[in-house]
Enzyme design. Structure first.
Site, PDB file in Angstrom:
ATOM      1  N   GLY A 204       0.812  -1.230   0.000  1.00 23.29           N
ATOM      2  CA  GLY A 204       0.000   0.000   0.000  1.00 23.29           C
ATOM      3  C   GLY A 204       0.836   1.265   0.000  1.00 23.29           C
ATOM      4  CD  GLU A 207       0.349   8.063  -4.939  1.00 22.64           C
ATOM      5  OE1 GLU A 207      -0.709   8.639  -5.203  1.00 22.64           O
ATOM      6  OE2 GLU A 207       0.752   7.914  -3.771  1.00 22.64           O
ATOM      7  CE  LYS A 222       4.098  12.406  -1.263  1.00 29.67           C
ATOM      8  NZ  LYS A 222       4.657  11.060  -1.075  1.00 29.67           N
TER       9      LYS A 222
END
Ligand code: HSE
Length: 445
Positions: A204, A207, A222
């Site tokens: 997980g 993306e 980011k």
């Protein structure tokens, strides 16, 4: 005139005490992070929120998909935009992802309806954050995005609020857990890029479309957000330069390791060239560099400036749990809405612009040249570098493989980027050089 942000939770009387009324949430996006958030909300009694939160409505692409949480008790909305403007919610939580399309429409709908928004969507904030922040300010509601940068590492509000008294000169770090996991695990286990990427997806970290991670795009989103905040700059994502780890091989990692370097995807924003230079690239770090031992899916952000010096925050930067905890922190903030704009600086501070990379970049470089193993081949390489005025600091040549290709790793003395570009162009003309030469900048300690 900025409007003071409206409280979203009212005070009620309960058992002779004044408490905050439950905050009703609409959650759009029920992937890893959305489900992680619902799990966290289900055990909120063990957390330290200022009041109770309730999920009243949810929306996702598929209603029937198998999920680790039960969503049958919440009102279902096929359209996230309708959920965002629903009278039954106090705040909208956007966990869909994507810079445009449904996520943007729904966030705009929530803000227009005067609802605060919490989002983990870095693409949306990097590409439309300025306009959304203006809208939120006009409506007097919060737009919070702690989870958009570095997952569980609380850097956004630290930068926006606690560090607003620092004149920042540089913000840098490891901002993509998938890429850091890839470069760490490939080297540690000797497994291939594809195998390790598949593992990052199953954990997980990655993306939904992992090319966003490995191309450097996710880290670029980011660092653009952090840079806009750190330098009170007008966020212009089109100026961010990026290169990913998708070209980095196990052999690159091993050769760099033998010469004393770790290759990692580094993101940085610096005040330079009369504006803000923002970029993402694989870089080689000496083992003693502060970021060299940040391994696995960890993220780290280093903020440098006066009169602070430097502060470094490290922690889990990807995965449903850490990201959901950051979303929860923002939800808790809604009980006590602020008056600061989403990016922190007041409007009149927005004077700096994002500009292209440093024209006069001077650095040492790591080169991986793939060479046909025959006499004179290495002499040709050193001659090409000498003609480009690039001086060799260290050199390592390994035995040829089954195809008679010998890897040569070179560390140069500091030189101009233009010198390296010239050297690489000369190398590409040599018959003995097979494949493109890998060029990785060495990040000074
Ligand atoms: N895919 C991201 C990463 C996590 O690997 O860091 C969410 O931003």
């Amino acid at each position: 005139m900025p409007v003071r942000k409206a409280p979203v939770a009212s005070i009620i009387e309960q058992g002779g005490h004044c408490v905050l009324a439950p905050l009703k949430l609409g959650i759009a996006g029920l992937g890893h992070v959305g489900c992680g958030l619902i799990e966290l909300i289900e055990r909120q009694a063990r957390l330290r929120l200022p009041g109770e939160v309730q999920v009243t409505g949810v929306s996702a692409r598929s209603r029937s998909r198998n999920r680790p949480v039960e969503i049958g008790n919440y009102e279902w909305f096929d359209d996230a935009g309708e959920l965002a403007a629903s009278e039954n919610i106090d705040a909208f939580i956007e966990l869909m992802g994507g810079s445009d399309g449904p996520a943007k429409i729904a966030v705009e709908a929530a803000l227009e309806a005067g609802k605060p928004v919490v989002t983990a969507n870095k693409a949306l904030i990097a590409e439309h954050g300025q306009a959304l922040a203006d809208l939120a300010e006009r409506k007097g509601v919060d737009l919070l995005f702690e989870a958009a940068v570095a997952g569980g590492v609380p850097v956004v509000r630290a930068l926006r609020d606690s560090l607003c008294g620092v004149e920042v000169s540089r913000v840098s770090g490891i901002l993509n857990g998938t890429c850091n996991f890839l470069t760490t695990e490939m080297l540690a286990s000797g497994r291939s890029y594809d195998e390790v990427l598949a593992q990052a997806q199953s954990l997980g970290y990655a993306e939904a479309d992992p090319t966003l991670d490995v191309s450097g795009m996710d880290a670029a989103h980011k660092v653009a957000i952090l840079s806009a905040m750190a330098f009170s700059a007008d966020l212009d994502f089109s100026k961010v330069e990026l290169e990913g780890v998708d070209g980095v091989t196990l052999l690159d990692l091993r050769l760099a390791d033998r010469l004393g370097y770790r290759i990692k995807l580094i993101a940085e924003g610096v005040a330079a060239n009369g504006g803000v230079v923002c970029r993402v690239a694989p870089m080689a770090l000496e083992f003693g560099h502060p970021l060299a031992q940040v391994n696995g899916s960890l993220n780290t952000v280093r903020i440098e400036g006066e009169p602070l010096g430097a502060v470094t925050l490290t922690g889990p930067g990807a995965g449903p749990g850490p990201t959901a905890s950051a979303v929860m922190g923002d939800i808790a903030k809604l009980f006590n809405p602020g008056v600061r704009s989403a990016f922190g600086g007041a409007k009149h501070h927005l004077s700096r612009k994002f500009v292209g990379a440093r024209k006069s970049e001077q650095a040492a470089f790591f080169l991986h040249v793939r060479l046909s193993d025959r006499s004179g081949a290495l002499a040709g390489v050193s001659e090409a570098l000498a003609e480009a005025n690039v001086s060799i600091d260290k050199l390592l040549q390994d035995s040829a493989d089954a195809e008679n290709v010998s890897p040569v790793a070179i560390v140069t003395h500091p030189c101009a980027r233009s010198g390296i570009d010239d050297a690489v162009a000369r190398l590409s003309q040599l018959d003995a050089v097979v494949d493109a030469t890998r060029v990785i900048r060495i990040e000074a300690n």
